[in-house]
Design an enzyme around this catalytic site. Structure first.
Site, mmCIF file in Angstrom:
data_model
loop_
_atom_site.group_PDB
_atom_site.id
_atom_site.type_symbol
_atom_site.label_atom_id
_atom_site.label_comp_id
_atom_site.label_asym_id
_atom_site.label_seq_id
_atom_site.Cartn_x
_atom_site.Cartn_y
_atom_site.Cartn_z
ATOM 1 N N LYS A 14 -91.392 8.401 41.993
ATOM 2 C CA LYS A 14 -91.644 7.417 43.042
ATOM 3 C C LYS A 14 -93.135 7.128 43.110
ATOM 4 O O LYS A 14 -93.975 7.893 42.626
ATOM 5 C CB LYS A 14 -91.162 7.921 44.404
ATOM 6 C CG LYS A 14 -91.822 9.211 44.912
ATOM 7 C CD LYS A 14 -93.176 9.028 45.599
ATOM 8 C CE LYS A 14 -93.761 10.352 46.082
ATOM 9 N NZ LYS A 14 -95.189 10.230 46.460
ATOM 10 N N ALA A 101 -98.905 15.141 40.458
ATOM 11 C CA ALA A 101 -99.408 13.781 40.263
ATOM 12 C C ALA A 101 -99.206 12.885 41.477
ATOM 13 O O ALA A 101 -99.722 11.773 41.524
ATOM 14 C CB ALA A 101 -98.732 13.150 39.046
ATOM 15 N N GLY A 105 -92.108 14.519 41.379
ATOM 16 C CA GLY A 105 -91.208 15.098 40.386
ATOM 17 C C GLY A 105 -90.406 16.282 40.894
ATOM 18 O O GLY A 105 -89.187 16.349 40.714
ATOM 19 N N GLY A 106 -91.073 17.242 41.540
ATOM 20 C CA GLY A 106 -90.370 18.411 42.054
ATOM 21 C C GLY A 106 -89.394 18.059 43.157
ATOM 22 O O GLY A 106 -88.265 18.568 43.201
ATOM 23 N N ASP A 140 -90.962 14.667 50.817
ATOM 24 C CA ASP A 140 -90.600 13.648 49.821
ATOM 25 C C ASP A 140 -89.154 13.749 49.350
ATOM 26 O O ASP A 140 -88.676 12.858 48.646
ATOM 27 C CB ASP A 140 -91.519 13.743 48.593
ATOM 28 C CG ASP A 140 -92.877 13.104 48.821
ATOM 29 O OD1 ASP A 140 -93.013 12.317 49.784
ATOM 30 O OD2 ASP A 140 -93.804 13.391 48.045
#
Length: 275
Positions: A14, A101, A105-106, A140
């Site tokens: 995202k 980043a 991702g996690g 997130d």
């Protein structure tokens, strides 16, 4: 429960089209406003459910130990919340989304794990019904369970579907590790209680990432280089990845060729839906 054939899921990245920090809450989280959209940059997770009553997680990169791994935490939260016992599963994670980043991702992997568990054990459960559980794993995680571009408030769990006009995105990532805790406590982070209306279209004049000032103060040389490349580069999350949006793919390809520093870079497309 019998073994089943391995099932593959994609776990997408995202970006935050903007990120506005309002105030710190008693639980330690911060109230915020943001607009999420997705990228066609994705990890692949393969789930093989079995009778072993063991949870095994492997990856093509080095990953956190079980107790610190968001995928493992997602399984345990699912077990506790829905009283599903004796989960046996082998999970193989093929990582393509860079870690640390600001691309989620996690969190995306954790959300994908919740969805895979739901599909196998509780198929009657909707994605929206799992959002409160997702919020317990991190700010997130809810957007990835929701699976649609959205305006977000609260800590990120109050979601309003809001499409974003599809664009290409040039991502660049310096070899810089960002401490999220450090950024949230930085004196350079300016918090404001002034709300932005979710009915607005994408307006670069007011929609920016509040953490950019923190990053620019800490890394002035890279920040200057970034501005020389293009002043419209924006940071996602707390970084360290920056992106530039354009409907013109050729423009971004040309700009990518001009980058003369050892930066990781990707040219991707935005997505409004991932399920």
């Amino acid at each position: 429960m019998a073994n089943i054939k391995a099932k593959k899921y994609y776990s997408y990245a995202k970006i935050n089209l903007f990120l506005h920090i309002l105030n710190k809450r008693p639980d330690g989280y911060h109230n915020l406003q943001t607009w999420f959209t997705f990228l066609d940059l994705k990890d692949q997770l393969t789930f093989s459910f079995n009778n072993s009553r063991e949870i095994n997680i492997s990856s093509n990169i080095s990953i956190a130990a079980k107790q610190d791994n968001l995928v493992y935490k997602a399984i345990k939260k699912f077990q506790q919340s829905y009283r599903v016992q004796d989960i046996g599963v082998d999970i193989e994670i093929k990582k393509n989304i860079p870690m640390g980043a600001g691309l989620g991702g996690g969190s995306s992997n954790a959300a994908t794990t919740l969805i895979a568990l739901r599909d196998y054990y509780l198929p009657q459960l909707s994605n929206e019904e799992m959002i409160p559980l997702a919020a317990k794993l991190g700010a997130d995680v809810p957007i990835f369970v929701y699976g649609k571009s959205a305006w977000a408030e609260g800590i990120g769990e109050i979601l309003y579907h809001k499409d974003f006009s599809p664009q290409y995105a040039l991502l660049i990532k310096p070899d810089i590790h960002i401490s999220t805790k450090e950024f949230f406590t930085s004196e350079d982070l300016i918090k404001s209680s002034v709300l932005i209306s979710k009915d607005l279209g994408f307006d670069k004049s007011i929609m920016h990432n509040d953490f950019e000032n923190v990053f620019y103060a800490k890394y002035p040389e890279f920040s200057q280089y970034l501005k020389e490349l293009d002043s419209d580069f924006r940071m996602t999350g707390t970084g360290s990845c920056f992106y530039l949006l354009s409907a013109d793919k050729n423009k971004l390809e040309q700009l990518a060729r001009k980058i003369n520093k050892p930066l990781d870079k990707w040219l991707v497309k935005t997505l409004n839906y991932v399920y």
